[in-house]
Scaffold this motif. Sequence first.
Motif, PDB file in Angstrom:
ATOM      1  N   THR A  21       1.014  -1.111  -0.128  1.00 22.14           N
ATOM      2  CA  THR A  21      -0.013   0.066  -0.027  1.00 22.14           C
ATOM      3  C   THR A  21       0.722   1.249  -0.049  1.00 22.14           C
ATOM      4  OG1 THR A  21      -0.119  -0.016   2.273  1.00 22.14           O
ATOM      5  CG2 THR A  21      -1.743  -1.033   1.243  1.00 22.14           C
ATOM      6  N   ALA A  22       2.139   1.105   0.319  1.00 19.75           N
ATOM      7  CA  ALA A  22       2.904   2.455   0.393  1.00 19.75           C
ATOM      8  C   ALA A  22       2.973   3.210  -0.769  1.00 19.75           C
ATOM      9  CB  ALA A  22       4.383   2.078   0.920  1.00 19.75           C
ATOM     10  N   THR A  23       2.778   4.372  -0.867  1.00 15.10           N
ATOM     11  CA  THR A  23       2.804   5.386  -2.269  1.00 15.10           C
ATOM     12  C   THR A  23       4.383   5.603  -2.561  1.00 15.10           C
ATOM     13  OG1 THR A  23       2.344   7.540  -0.985  1.00 15.10           O
ATOM     14  CG2 THR A  23       0.539   6.215  -1.934  1.00 15.10           C
ATOM     15  N   THR A  24       5.217   5.783  -1.510  1.00 14.82           N
ATOM     16  CA  THR A  24       6.567   5.923  -1.898  1.00 14.82           C
ATOM     17  C   THR A  24       7.562   4.785  -2.434  1.00 14.82           C
ATOM     18  OG1 THR A  24       7.212   6.091   0.279  1.00 14.82           O
ATOM     19  CG2 THR A  24       6.453   7.993  -0.462  1.00 14.82           C
ATOM     20  N   PRO A  25       8.260   4.711  -3.181  1.00 11.79           N
ATOM     21  CA  PRO A  25       9.004   3.589  -3.627  1.00 11.79           C
ATOM     22  C   PRO A  25      10.234   3.205  -2.567  1.00 11.79           C
ATOM     23  CG  PRO A  25       9.107   5.250  -5.632  1.00 11.79           C
ATOM     24  CD  PRO A  25       8.525   5.983  -4.275  1.00 11.79           C
ATOM     25  N   GLU A  26      10.439   4.422  -1.723  1.00 13.10           N
ATOM     26  CA  GLU A  26      11.541   3.968  -0.700  1.00 13.10           C
ATOM     27  C   GLU A  26      11.109   3.291   0.400  1.00 13.10           C
ATOM     28  OE1 GLU A  26      10.620   7.018  -1.972  1.00 13.10           O
ATOM     29  OE2 GLU A  26      12.633   7.768  -3.077  1.00 13.10           O
ATOM     30  N   THR A  27       9.632   3.444   0.728  1.00  8.87           N
ATOM     31  CA  THR A  27       8.988   2.944   1.838  1.00  8.87           C
ATOM     32  C   THR A  27       8.788   1.493   1.317  1.00  8.87           C
ATOM     33  OG1 THR A  27       7.944   4.882   2.357  1.00  8.87           O
ATOM     34  CG2 THR A  27       7.016   2.747   3.277  1.00  8.87           C
ATOM     35  N   ARG A  28       8.210   1.280   0.049  1.00 14.90           N
ATOM     36  CA  ARG A  28       7.959  -0.194  -0.379  1.00 14.90           C
ATOM     37  C   ARG A  28       9.429  -1.020  -0.407  1.00 14.90           C
ATOM     38  NH1 ARG A  28       5.151   2.755  -4.174  1.00 14.90           N
ATOM     39  NH2 ARG A  28       6.517   2.063  -6.074  1.00 14.90           N
ATOM     40  N   PHE A  29      10.558  -0.253  -0.910  1.00 16.82           N
ATOM     41  CA  PHE A  29      11.873  -0.838  -0.773  1.00 16.82           C
ATOM     42  C   PHE A  29      12.241  -1.367   0.467  1.00 16.82           C
ATOM     43  CE2 PHE A  29      16.291  -1.274  -1.056  1.00 16.82           C
ATOM     44  CZ  PHE A  29      16.821  -1.577  -2.162  1.00 16.82           C
ATOM     45  N   ARG A  30      12.086  -0.162   1.468  1.00 15.20           N
ATOM     46  CA  ARG A  30      12.378  -0.644   2.906  1.00 15.20           C
ATOM     47  C   ARG A  30      11.652  -1.816   3.287  1.00 15.20           C
ATOM     48  NH1 ARG A  30      16.439  -0.193   6.197  1.00 15.20           N
ATOM     49  NH2 ARG A  30      16.068  -0.231   8.729  1.00 15.20           N
ATOM     50  N   ALA A  31      10.322  -1.847   3.084  1.00 15.81           N
ATOM     51  CA  ALA A  31       9.543  -3.197   3.542  1.00 15.81           C
ATOM     52  C   ALA A  31      10.041  -4.331   2.998  1.00 15.81           C
ATOM     53  CB  ALA A  31       8.166  -2.899   3.085  1.00 15.81           C
ATOM     54  N   MET A  32      10.341  -4.433   1.580  1.00 13.39           N
ATOM     55  CA  MET A  32      10.813  -5.672   1.101  1.00 13.39           C
ATOM     56  C   MET A  32      12.186  -6.239   1.785  1.00 13.39           C
ATOM     57  SD  MET A  32      10.111  -7.818  -1.289  1.00 13.39           S
ATOM     58  CE  MET A  32      10.544  -9.214  -0.492  1.00 13.39           C
ATOM     59  N   VAL A  33      13.104  -5.137   2.113  1.00 12.28           N
ATOM     60  CA  VAL A  33      14.424  -5.549   2.578  1.00 12.28           C
ATOM     61  C   VAL A  33      14.097  -6.214   3.944  1.00 12.28           C
ATOM     62  CG1 VAL A  33      16.476  -4.575   3.869  1.00 12.28           C
ATOM     63  CG2 VAL A  33      15.493  -3.829   1.554  1.00 12.28           C
ATOM     64  N   GLY A  34      13.190  -5.603   4.749  1.00 15.20           N
ATOM     65  CA  GLY A  34      12.755  -6.127   6.057  1.00 15.20           C
ATOM     66  C   GLY A  34      12.193  -7.680   5.938  1.00 15.20           C
ATOM     67  N   LEU A  35      11.295  -7.522   5.062  1.00 16.07           N
ATOM     68  CA  LEU A  35      10.695  -9.152   4.586  1.00 16.07           C
ATOM     69  C   LEU A  35      11.939 -10.004   4.205  1.00 16.07           C
ATOM     70  CD1 LEU A  35       7.455  -7.879   2.739  1.00 16.07           C
ATOM     71  CD2 LEU A  35       7.658  -9.031   5.051  1.00 16.07           C
ATOM     72  N   CYS A  36      12.709  -9.736   3.579  1.00 16.12           N
ATOM     73  CA  CYS A  36      13.719 -10.624   3.319  1.00 16.12           C
ATOM     74  C   CYS A  36      14.663 -10.872   4.376  1.00 16.12           C
ATOM     75  CB  CYS A  36      14.749 -10.138   2.230  1.00 16.12           C
ATOM     76  SG  CYS A  36      13.621 -10.160   0.581  1.00 16.12           S
ATOM     77  N   ALA A  37      14.682 -10.042   5.435  1.00 15.46           N
ATOM     78  CA  ALA A  37      15.542 -10.152   6.570  1.00 15.46           C
ATOM     79  C   ALA A  37      14.655 -11.074   7.685  1.00 15.46           C
ATOM     80  CB  ALA A  37      15.907  -8.731   7.093  1.00 15.46           C
ATOM     81  N   LEU A  38      13.696 -10.938   7.659  1.00 16.48           N
ATOM     82  CA  LEU A  38      13.015 -11.739   8.709  1.00 16.48           C
ATOM     83  C   LEU A  38      12.330 -12.899   8.323  1.00 16.48           C
ATOM     84  CD1 LEU A  38      10.610  -8.924   9.977  1.00 16.48           C
ATOM     85  CD2 LEU A  38      12.515  -9.865  11.097  1.00 16.48           C
ATOM     86  N   LEU A  39      11.837 -13.328   6.782  1.00 11.85           N
ATOM     87  CA  LEU A  39      11.443 -14.596   6.524  1.00 11.85           C
ATOM     88  C   LEU A  39      12.206 -15.494   6.009  1.00 11.85           C
ATOM     89  CD1 LEU A  39       8.275 -12.898   4.355  1.00 11.85           C
ATOM     90  CD2 LEU A  39       8.148 -14.123   6.723  1.00 11.85           C
TER      91      LEU A  39
END
Length: 244
Positions: A21-39
Amino acid sequence: MTQLDRFDGMTVDELRDRLKTATTPETRFRAMVGLCALLDQEAAHADLLQAMGDADTSLVAYACKQVARRASVFSEEQAAELKGRLEDCLKHEDPDVKFEAARAWVHFPFESRVVHRLLHELLNDPETQPLMLGPVLKTFAKAHGPVDQLEVSFKLLADHEKEDLREAVAESIGLLGAEGRPFASLLLKLLDDEDPFVRERAAHSLALIGSQAAEIVEALKAATQDEDEGCAEEARKSLEQLLK
């Protein structure tokens, strides 16, 4: 909830919501980095599929890179889904996305010829950044690109002023295994390079191509006396492997 269930103060579910849902690319990118770190690797499959379809090229390239790193754990069904997305990414306008998709592609048992033309074009495109040339060359070798096309790139980059590109040539020839034997003369040249890391990589690749030609054996024997201990040790290992 353990610390491993959170990233930057957010849970997996919260990160997934931001990715969607994030509208900014930076926020979506940060979310993907977090998911790759956690999962764990397999669990991130759906998130990677989504990220590979994002409008932001940095996020798409990052997702392709993560797919390459996790390729061995995906099921056949998951790999088939990823294949479709990778095919789309191979047609992307951004060269970084295309390359990362090609690098991911060769980690799967897909038809490697699909990426030959793309990698060859990247190697010969004057717009391709020097930092990309080494990884592109190694990916092209791993995909067992046409020998005539590899030969042109090997000869050109073996004389490059940047030592990391000369090292990439040595490593790429080794990736070809026995198919790299026609390029043994280039490895012998690189075995005498001014940079010790290039010499060490050349010594290693001479063992990988598996030729016991007298010229190669003698060159490796001489390299065991190299002033750089890392190179000398690699030459000893290569000799032992070739002559056992």
